[in-house]
Design a protein around this motif. Structure first.
Motif, mmCIF file in Angstrom:
data_model
loop_
_atom_site.group_PDB
_atom_site.id
_atom_site.type_symbol
_atom_site.label_atom_id
_atom_site.label_comp_id
_atom_site.label_asym_id
_atom_site.label_seq_id
_atom_site.Cartn_x
_atom_site.Cartn_y
_atom_site.Cartn_z
ATOM 1 N N LEU A 125 53.105 38.067 37.395
ATOM 2 C CA LEU A 125 51.928 38.377 38.212
ATOM 3 C C LEU A 125 51.083 39.450 37.551
ATOM 4 N N LEU A 126 51.720 40.509 37.077
ATOM 5 C CA LEU A 126 50.984 41.589 36.413
ATOM 6 C C LEU A 126 50.327 41.084 35.127
ATOM 7 N N GLY A 127 51.077 40.275 34.359
ATOM 8 C CA GLY A 127 50.507 39.711 33.142
ATOM 9 C C GLY A 127 49.341 38.785 33.447
ATOM 10 N N GLY A 128 49.474 38.007 34.524
ATOM 11 C CA GLY A 128 48.380 37.138 34.931
ATOM 12 C C GLY A 128 47.158 37.924 35.366
ATOM 13 N N PHE A 129 47.387 39.023 36.101
ATOM 14 C CA PHE A 129 46.274 39.880 36.503
ATOM 15 C C PHE A 129 45.522 40.407 35.279
ATOM 16 N N ALA A 130 46.284 40.872 34.280
ATOM 17 C CA ALA A 130 45.658 41.415 33.074
ATOM 18 C C ALA A 130 44.840 40.334 32.366
ATOM 19 N N ALA A 131 45.408 39.130 32.262
ATOM 20 C CA ALA A 131 44.703 38.040 31.584
ATOM 21 C C ALA A 131 43.450 37.634 32.342
ATOM 22 N N LEU A 132 43.533 37.581 33.668
ATOM 23 C CA LEU A 132 42.370 37.188 34.466
ATOM 24 C C LEU A 132 41.301 38.271 34.466
ATOM 25 N N TRP A 133 41.709 39.516 34.341
ATOM 26 C CA TRP A 133 40.723 40.591 34.196
ATOM 27 C C TRP A 133 39.947 40.436 32.895
ATOM 28 N N LEU A 134 40.663 40.115 31.809
ATOM 29 C CA LEU A 134 39.992 39.876 30.531
ATOM 30 C C LEU A 134 39.078 38.662 30.618
ATOM 31 N N PHE A 135 39.550 37.609 31.294
ATOM 32 C CA PHE A 135 38.719 36.421 31.454
ATOM 33 C C PHE A 135 37.459 36.766 32.250
ATOM 34 N N GLY A 136 37.602 37.567 33.296
ATOM 35 C CA GLY A 136 36.451 37.957 34.094
ATOM 36 C C GLY A 136 35.428 38.728 33.286
ATOM 37 N N ARG A 137 35.891 39.612 32.419
ATOM 38 C CA ARG A 137 34.963 40.357 31.560
ATOM 39 C C ARG A 137 34.238 39.418 30.601
ATOM 40 N N LYS A 138 34.961 38.447 30.077
ATOM 41 C CA LYS A 138 34.358 37.514 29.125
ATOM 42 C C LYS A 138 33.282 36.667 29.795
ATOM 43 N N THR A 139 33.526 36.263 31.036
ATOM 44 C CA THR A 139 32.604 35.349 31.722
ATOM 45 C C THR A 139 31.677 36.069 32.697
ATOM 46 N N HIS A 140 31.749 37.409 32.717
ATOM 47 C CA HIS A 140 30.894 38.217 33.584
ATOM 48 C C HIS A 140 31.109 37.881 35.073
ATOM 49 N N ARG A 141 32.372 37.722 35.431
ATOM 50 C CA ARG A 141 32.745 37.508 36.822
ATOM 51 C C ARG A 141 33.586 38.684 37.301
ATOM 52 N N SER A 142 33.489 39.004 38.575
ATOM 53 C CA SER A 142 34.307 40.095 39.097
ATOM 54 C C SER A 142 35.771 39.673 39.124
ATOM 55 N N PHE A 143 36.654 40.636 38.948
ATOM 56 C CA PHE A 143 38.090 40.356 38.927
ATOM 57 C C PHE A 143 38.546 39.716 40.238
ATOM 58 N N LEU A 144 38.070 40.233 41.375
ATOM 59 C CA LEU A 144 38.490 39.694 42.666
ATOM 60 C C LEU A 144 38.010 38.266 42.873
ATOM 61 N N SER A 145 36.820 37.948 42.406
ATOM 62 C CA SER A 145 36.335 36.573 42.562
ATOM 63 C C SER A 145 37.164 35.603 41.730
ATOM 64 N N VAL A 146 37.639 36.059 40.565
ATOM 65 C CA VAL A 146 38.469 35.192 39.716
ATOM 66 C C VAL A 146 39.821 34.941 40.369
ATOM 67 N N ILE A 147 40.468 36.000 40.864
ATOM 68 C CA ILE A 147 41.801 35.778 41.445
ATOM 69 C C ILE A 147 41.694 35.072 42.800
ATOM 70 N N ASP A 148 40.569 35.208 43.497
ATOM 71 C CA ASP A 148 40.363 34.415 44.708
ATOM 72 C C ASP A 148 40.303 32.927 44.373
ATOM 73 N N PHE A 149 39.695 32.603 43.236
ATOM 74 C CA PHE A 149 39.612 31.206 42.813
ATOM 75 C C PHE A 149 40.978 30.673 42.393
ATOM 76 N N VAL A 150 41.787 31.523 41.770
ATOM 77 C CA VAL A 150 43.082 31.099 41.234
ATOM 78 C C VAL A 150 44.159 31.029 42.314
ATOM 79 N N ALA A 151 44.116 31.923 43.298
ATOM 80 C CA ALA A 151 45.210 32.066 44.264
ATOM 81 C C ALA A 151 45.647 30.757 44.922
ATOM 82 N N PRO A 152 44.735 29.879 45.356
ATOM 83 C CA PRO A 152 45.196 28.660 46.039
ATOM 84 C C PRO A 152 45.962 27.686 45.155
#
Length: 256
Positions: A102-129
């Protein structure tokens, strides 16, 4: 008492290469996550391209695998990695931690969010389901491997697992499949089917998983190298799930 279905952990071999069911469950989980992500984008008309979805799954897979392995070595290995750091790289010997993943996934999704100019919370909201399906697939892999078995029981559905002695035990891997895989998937998928405040979907996933894990740990045998951490019932899985629930509660409260 039910009979444990002895399944060869090796699905097939290609010369010296042995492909295990556990690894195939990981691949299945990421593949279905990709399909579900594409379905959500198409069905809910979300602003995600096909390339972004593929990149997202790649980032998440790398974060989960690396984080899961490092988390296992940190939380469950009694510090063996300090004297033998190369053990972290020996993935074929087993040992993955959900909370580390989970922590590793959070770190990866944070990097992905920075790359795509998306907020971290919006990315994990999309992934959670789409995460619970992968969790359920992983628990089936645990069951096939005959690992992470439950505590001794007299219930008629108890099973005698390989390498776990001659007493019947709770099939706790199947309990986790039903709770973390099926029930949590239905809950989070349904909740995410309508527009929610940013952070709410992630909060439901975090609190839902934490509650499922806290409950099922009462039936799962503690890790033999750790045993109970306190009061003859607290396990490492429960200890790590408490801050996870707290984080979910904070996200829910802030989203108000």
């Amino acid at each position: 008492m039910l009979t444990y279905p002895h399944i060869n952990p090796v699905a097939f071999s290609l010369g010296p290469l042995h492909v295990h069911w556990y690894g195939l469950m990981y691949l299945l989980g990421f593949f279905v996550a990709w399909l579900l992500a594409r379905w959500r984008v198409k069905h809910y008309h979300l602003d995600w391209s096909a390339e972004q979805i593929s990149d997202l799954i790649f980032y998440a897979a790398m974060g989960v695998i690396l984080g899961g392995r490092v988390g296992y070595m940190l939380f469950y290995s009694h510090g063996q990695w300090l004297n033998h750091p190369w053990l972290i790289l020996r993935l074929w010997e087993g040992g993955m931690s959900f909370h580390g993943g989970l922590l590793g996934g959070f770190a990866a999704l944070w990097l992905f969010g920075r790359k795509t100019h998306r907020s971290f919370l919006s990315v994990i909201d999309f992934v959670a389901p789409i995460v619970p399906f992968g969790l359920g697939a992983g628990r089936i892999g645990n069951f096939i491997n005959g690992e992470l078995w439950g505590r001794v029981t007299n219930e008629p559905w108890g099973m005698i697992f390989p390498h776990a002695g001659d007493l019947p035990r709770h099939p706790s891997q199947l309990y986790e499949f039903g709770l973390e895989g099926v029930l949590l998937f239905i809950l989070v998928w349904w909740y995410a089917s309508k527009p929610r405040r940013v952070g709410r979907v992630s909060a439901v996933f975090l609190m839902g998983y934490a509650l499922c894990r806290l409950f099922v740990e009462f039936f799962r045998a503690p890790d033999p190298q750790l045993g109970y951490l306190a009061w003859h019932w607290l396990t490492m899985g429960q200890l790590l799930s408490l801050p996870m629930f707290g984080l979910g509660f904070i996200l829910w409260w802030r989203a108000r």
